[in-house]
Structure formats: structure tokens, C-alpha cells
Design a protein around this motif. Structure first.
Motif, PDB file in Angstrom:
ATOM      1  N   VAL A  47     -87.067  12.516  26.642  1.00  0.00           N
ATOM      2  CA  VAL A  47     -88.613  12.782  26.698  1.00  0.00           C
ATOM      3  C   VAL A  47     -88.890  13.277  25.388  1.00  0.00           C
ATOM      4  N   ILE A  48     -88.120  14.507  24.956  1.00  0.00           N
ATOM      5  CA  ILE A  48     -88.378  15.031  23.686  1.00  0.00           C
ATOM      6  C   ILE A  48     -88.347  14.194  22.532  1.00  0.00           C
ATOM      7  N   ALA A  49     -87.162  13.401  22.805  1.00  0.00           N
ATOM      8  CA  ALA A  49     -86.907  12.620  21.590  1.00  0.00           C
ATOM      9  C   ALA A  49     -87.741  11.546  21.234  1.00  0.00           C
ATOM     10  N   ASP A  50     -88.356  10.889  22.461  1.00  0.00           N
ATOM     11  CA  ASP A  50     -89.138   9.761  22.427  1.00  0.00           C
ATOM     12  C   ASP A  50     -90.522  10.174  21.969  1.00  0.00           C
ATOM     13  N   TYR A  51     -91.217  11.358  22.749  1.00  0.00           N
ATOM     14  CA  TYR A  51     -92.572  11.578  22.484  1.00  0.00           C
ATOM     15  C   TYR A  51     -92.802  13.080  22.206  1.00  0.00           C
ATOM     16  N   GLY A  52     -91.786  13.913  22.068  1.00  0.00           N
ATOM     17  CA  GLY A  52     -92.102  15.472  21.724  1.00  0.00           C
ATOM     18  C   GLY A  52     -92.511  16.135  23.117  1.00  0.00           C
ATOM     19  N   VAL A  53     -92.997  17.205  23.115  1.00  0.00           N
ATOM     20  CA  VAL A  53     -93.393  18.107  24.268  1.00  0.00           C
ATOM     21  C   VAL A  53     -94.484  17.478  25.012  1.00  0.00           C
ATOM     22  N   ARG A  54     -95.364  16.855  24.193  1.00  0.00           N
ATOM     23  CA  ARG A  54     -96.471  16.229  24.712  1.00  0.00           C
ATOM     24  C   ARG A  54     -96.299  14.950  25.704  1.00  0.00           C
ATOM     25  N   GLY A  55     -95.024  14.432  25.597  1.00  0.00           N
ATOM     26  CA  GLY A  55     -94.489  13.454  26.240  1.00  0.00           C
ATOM     27  C   GLY A  55     -94.199  13.799  27.758  1.00  0.00           C
ATOM     28  N   PHE A  56     -94.165  15.292  28.170  1.00  0.00           N
ATOM     29  CA  PHE A  56     -94.117  15.558  29.668  1.00  0.00           C
ATOM     30  C   PHE A  56     -95.504  15.242  30.244  1.00  0.00           C
ATOM     31  N   TRP A  57     -96.366  15.239  29.790  1.00  0.00           N
ATOM     32  CA  TRP A  57     -97.658  14.968  30.269  1.00  0.00           C
ATOM     33  C   TRP A  57     -98.055  13.288  30.322  1.00  0.00           C
ATOM     34  N   ARG A  58     -97.103  12.366  29.740  1.00  0.00           N
ATOM     35  CA  ARG A  58     -97.325  11.332  29.715  1.00  0.00           C
ATOM     36  C   ARG A  58     -97.691  10.637  31.060  1.00  0.00           C
ATOM     37  N   GLY A  59     -98.657   9.826  31.000  1.00  0.00           N
ATOM     38  CA  GLY A  59     -99.115   9.228  32.293  1.00  0.00           C
ATOM     39  C   GLY A  59    -100.152  10.274  33.379  1.00  0.00           C
ATOM     40  N   SER A  60    -100.487  11.417  32.667  1.00  0.00           N
ATOM     41  CA  SER A  60    -101.404  12.174  33.552  1.00  0.00           C
ATOM     42  C   SER A  60    -102.556  11.509  33.786  1.00  0.00           C
ATOM     43  N   THR A  61    -103.128  10.535  32.862  1.00  0.00           N
ATOM     44  CA  THR A  61    -104.570  10.056  33.332  1.00  0.00           C
ATOM     45  C   THR A  61    -104.405   9.080  34.354  1.00  0.00           C
ATOM     46  N   MET A  62    -103.350   8.241  34.353  1.00  0.00           N
ATOM     47  CA  MET A  62    -103.032   7.416  35.598  1.00  0.00           C
ATOM     48  C   MET A  62    -102.619   8.134  36.962  1.00  0.00           C
ATOM     49  N   ARG A  63    -102.109   9.316  36.702  1.00  0.00           N
ATOM     50  CA  ARG A  63    -101.715   9.858  37.929  1.00  0.00           C
ATOM     51  C   ARG A  63    -103.040  10.641  38.581  1.00  0.00           C
ATOM     52  N   LEU A  64    -103.744  11.056  37.847  1.00  0.00           N
ATOM     53  CA  LEU A  64    -104.828  12.036  38.038  1.00  0.00           C
ATOM     54  C   LEU A  64    -105.866  10.955  38.592  1.00  0.00           C
ATOM     55  N   GLY A  65    -105.937   9.700  38.451  1.00  0.00           N
ATOM     56  CA  GLY A  65    -106.853   8.885  39.080  1.00  0.00           C
ATOM     57  C   GLY A  65    -106.432   8.579  40.394  1.00  0.00           C
ATOM     58  N   ARG A  66    -105.303   8.565  40.821  1.00  0.00           N
ATOM     59  CA  ARG A  66    -104.807   8.375  42.224  1.00  0.00           C
ATOM     60  C   ARG A  66    -104.827   9.649  43.016  1.00  0.00           C
ATOM     61  N   THR A  67    -104.423  10.496  42.428  1.00  0.00           N
ATOM     62  CA  THR A  67    -103.975  11.935  42.751  1.00  0.00           C
ATOM     63  C   THR A  67    -105.230  12.820  43.247  1.00  0.00           C
ATOM     64  N   VAL A  68    -106.284  12.753  42.614  1.00  0.00           N
ATOM     65  CA  VAL A  68    -107.582  13.145  43.191  1.00  0.00           C
ATOM     66  C   VAL A  68    -108.072  12.627  44.324  1.00  0.00           C
ATOM     67  N   LEU A  69    -108.206  11.236  44.490  1.00  0.00           N
ATOM     68  CA  LEU A  69    -108.905  10.529  45.611  1.00  0.00           C
ATOM     69  C   LEU A  69    -107.408  10.693  46.849  1.00  0.00           C
ATOM     70  N   ALA A  70    -106.363  10.675  46.305  1.00  0.00           N
ATOM     71  CA  ALA A  70    -105.442  10.862  47.608  1.00  0.00           C
ATOM     72  C   ALA A  70    -105.636  12.250  48.240  1.00  0.00           C
ATOM     73  N   GLY A  71    -105.700  13.062  47.182  1.00  0.00           N
ATOM     74  CA  GLY A  71    -105.819  14.520  47.900  1.00  0.00           C
ATOM     75  C   GLY A  71    -107.092  14.548  49.026  1.00  0.00           C
ATOM     76  N   GLY A  72    -108.199  14.123  48.619  1.00  0.00           N
ATOM     77  CA  GLY A  72    -109.489  14.143  49.333  1.00  0.00           C
ATOM     78  C   GLY A  72    -109.084  13.423  50.584  1.00  0.00           C
ATOM     79  N   ILE A  73    -108.590  12.167  50.551  1.00  0.00           N
ATOM     80  CA  ILE A  73    -108.065  11.357  51.748  1.00  0.00           C
ATOM     81  C   ILE A  73    -107.129  11.910  52.773  1.00  0.00           C
ATOM     82  N   LEU A  74    -106.079  12.364  52.037  1.00  0.00           N
ATOM     83  CA  LEU A  74    -105.044  12.932  52.629  1.00  0.00           C
ATOM     84  C   LEU A  74    -105.475  14.117  53.670  1.00  0.00           C
ATOM     85  N   PHE A  75    -106.164  15.297  53.153  1.00  0.00           N
ATOM     86  CA  PHE A  75    -106.570  16.248  54.003  1.00  0.00           C
ATOM     87  C   PHE A  75    -107.755  15.931  54.981  1.00  0.00           C
TER      88      PHE A  75
END
Length: 300
Positions: free
Chosen positions: A249-277
Motif C-alpha cells: 500500500v505504501i509503495a503504491d499510494y503512500g500513507v494516503r493509500g490506507f484511506w483509499r476507498g473511504s468515500t465508497m465505503r462511507l456511502g454504504r456504512t452510514v446507511l448500513a449502520g442506521g438500518i442495522l441498529f
């Protein structure tokens, strides 16, 4: 209405309500937002395209592989989510019963987080790691060789090639780190908010429960995204150890690479959290009086 949280749920209620809520959440979010889950996994793998815009990733996949590709691994995720949430809710509620304050019925923030870590480890061991491994392997396979025709075919093929444990538990450490942190933050945050509201007599309405779950989902992504990225790298078809996943991950994208995909995950996780509980509290409120009545001794 949702349950007010003043009465303890039986462990059977926790098991059934958790599994049902997981099934509802998975069906709604994965079928409607599966494209974002697919796109998140693709950009966390070593993707040729530098874009993190989920809509561009989705468009490129549809153009190159067809719309059906976006649902690769979806069925494995739904099955895994049912098992995962049943296990983590029953284990979390078991720990809550053991360590709650006898006077207030609440847990300290630290104990809430520790209860979440413990239930996350249990869920990772018995449900999450195998199903996430199959999902990730199928998405990774779809980029190049396209060997796997179904989750069951992928499972059989990987077991034949690597053996049961190496096939299904590749990436166990990274998955468990992700699952323990995610469960700790999600269930811990939700329970902290709920205890805060309970002590101040704030009504536990459906809107309140959904909002608490959505807030918990938002915090989950911000805090645990690096573990999710490492887990994805470790569970690719080729696989990688924790050190190799980290350095790649460091070699491909640097430290910022660890948060790669955050926007896509956030779109599902916020809705999922509300529905789940919300689903969990609704099902628990429905089941509790039914099961309590059946467990009462018969009158003489």
C-alpha cells in the motif's frame, strides 16, 4: 417504536435479532449499493486506474465487464453478514450483561469498546474471515483470469489449491484487526450514545436509533479504513501477509493509500449502520415479549 433499552435482552433474542438485522441490512445495502462495495474493493487492490471517484470506477467496470460484474461476491457477503451480526450481537450483549453497572445498567465507554473488540474477534473467527476471503477473491479474480463462476466454485477451487485453513483464513490477522476495530467502534459508539440518551431520559425512537447507527457508521469509516485496506490486500487471490500488504500500500499510494476507498465505503456504512441498529431494536422489541412469555413456567 423501538425498545427502550431498560430491560435486558435474552441471548436468544440477541442471536435472532442480530442475524435478522444483518440479513435486512445486507439485502438492502448490498443489493442497492453493491456497486460501491465492488468499487471500494477494486481501488484497494492494485488498480491501474488512479481514480477514486466511485462513479468513474463503476462506469469503467460496466463498460469493460458488464453490469453483472458489480455483484461479484455479493451473495457471499449477504450470507456472511447474517452470521457475522448474529455472532457479534450475542457476544457483545453477553459481555454487556457480565460487566454492566448493576445500578444504571450501563457500561463505561472503555468497557463498551472492549466488549466490541471481543465480539469482533469472535465474529471474525467464525464468520467474517471466510466470507470476506471468498468475496475479495472473486472480485480480484474478475479483473483478470475469471476462473470463479460462483462463491461455491471459488470456495472449492481455493480449498483444492491451498487447503481449508489457508484457503478460507488467508488474511485472518488483518481481517480480525479490521473486524475488532470496526465492531468496537460501531457497537461501542452506538451503545455509548444510547446510554447517554437513557441516562437523560431521551426517548428511543426509530429516528433516534437510526441517527445513532448512522453516526456510528461514519466514525467507523474514519477510524478503521486502514485495517479494511490491509484486509483487502491480504485476501486477494494471490494473498499477502500483514507486512507485505502494508508495504505494498505504501509503495503504491503512500500513507494516503490506507484511506483509499473511504468515500465508497462511507456511502454504504452510514446507511448500513442506521438500518442495522433500527432493525435490531425492532426485531428485539417484537421477540422479547413472545420469548419471555414462552419461557415463563406454566401456572399450576
Amino acid at each position: 417504536m423501538v425498545s427502550d433499552g431498560n430491560s435486558d435482552k435474552s441471548l436468544l433474542v440477541s442471536l435472532i435479532a442480530g442475524g435478522t438485522a444483518g440479513g435486512i441490512e445486507a439485502t438492502v445495502t448490498y443489493l442497492k449499493l453493491a456497486a460501491f462495495e465492488y468499487a471500494k474493493t477494486r481501488v484497494q487492490l492494485h488498480e491501474d486506474s488512479p481514480t477514486q471517484n466511485p462513479f468513474r470506477v463503476i462506469r469503467n467496470v460496466i463498460q469493460q465487464e458488464g453490469p453483472g460484474a458489480l455483484y461479484k461476491g455479493c451473495s457471499a457477503l449477504i450470507v456472511g453478514t447474517v452470521a457475522k451480526d448474529a455472532i457479534r450481537f450475542i457476544s457483545f450483549d453477553s459481555i454487556k450483561l457480565a460487566f454492566k453497572d448493576p445500578q444504571t445498567g450501563t457500561l463505561s465507554p472503555a468497557r463498551n469498546l472492549l466488549a466490541g473488540i471481543a465480539s469482533g474477534v469472535v465474529a471474525s473467527t467464525f464468520a467474517v474471515t471466510p466470507t470476506e476471503r471468498i468475496k475479495t477473491a472473486m472480485i480480484d479474480d474478475a479483473r483478470y483470469t475469471k476462473r470463479f463462476t460462483s462463491p461455491w466454485h471459488a470456495t472449492k477451487t481455493l480449498i483444492a489449491e491451498h487447503g481449508l485453513l489457508r484457503a478460507l483464513y488467508r488474511g485472518y490477522i488483518t481481517t480480525t484487526l479490521k473486524q475488532a476495530s470496526t465492531t468496537s467502534v460501531r457497537l461501542g459508539t452506538y451503545n455509548i450514545l444510547k446510554d447517554f440518551e437513557r441516562l437523560r431520559d431521551i426517548p428511543q425512537t426509530t429516528a433516534t436509533t437510526f441517527a445513532n447507527g448512522a453516526v456510528a457508521g461514519t466514525i467507523v469509516v474514519a477510524v478503521t479504513q486502514p485495517f479494511d485496506t490491509l484486509k483487502t490486500r491480504a485476501q486477494s487471490v494471490r494473498g499477502a501477509g500483514l507486512k507485505e500488504a502494508f508495504t505494498s500500500v505504501i509503495a503504491d499510494y503512500g500513507v494516503r493509500g490506507f484511506w483509499r476507498g473511504s468515500t465508497m465505503r462511507l456511502g454504504r456504512t452510514v446507511l448500513a449502520g442506521g438500518i442495522l441498529f433500527t432493525s435490531y431494536e425492532w426485531v428485539a422489541a417484537l421477540l422479547t415479549p413472545i420469548l419471555d412469555k414462552r419461557m415463563l413456567p406454566a401456572s399450576e
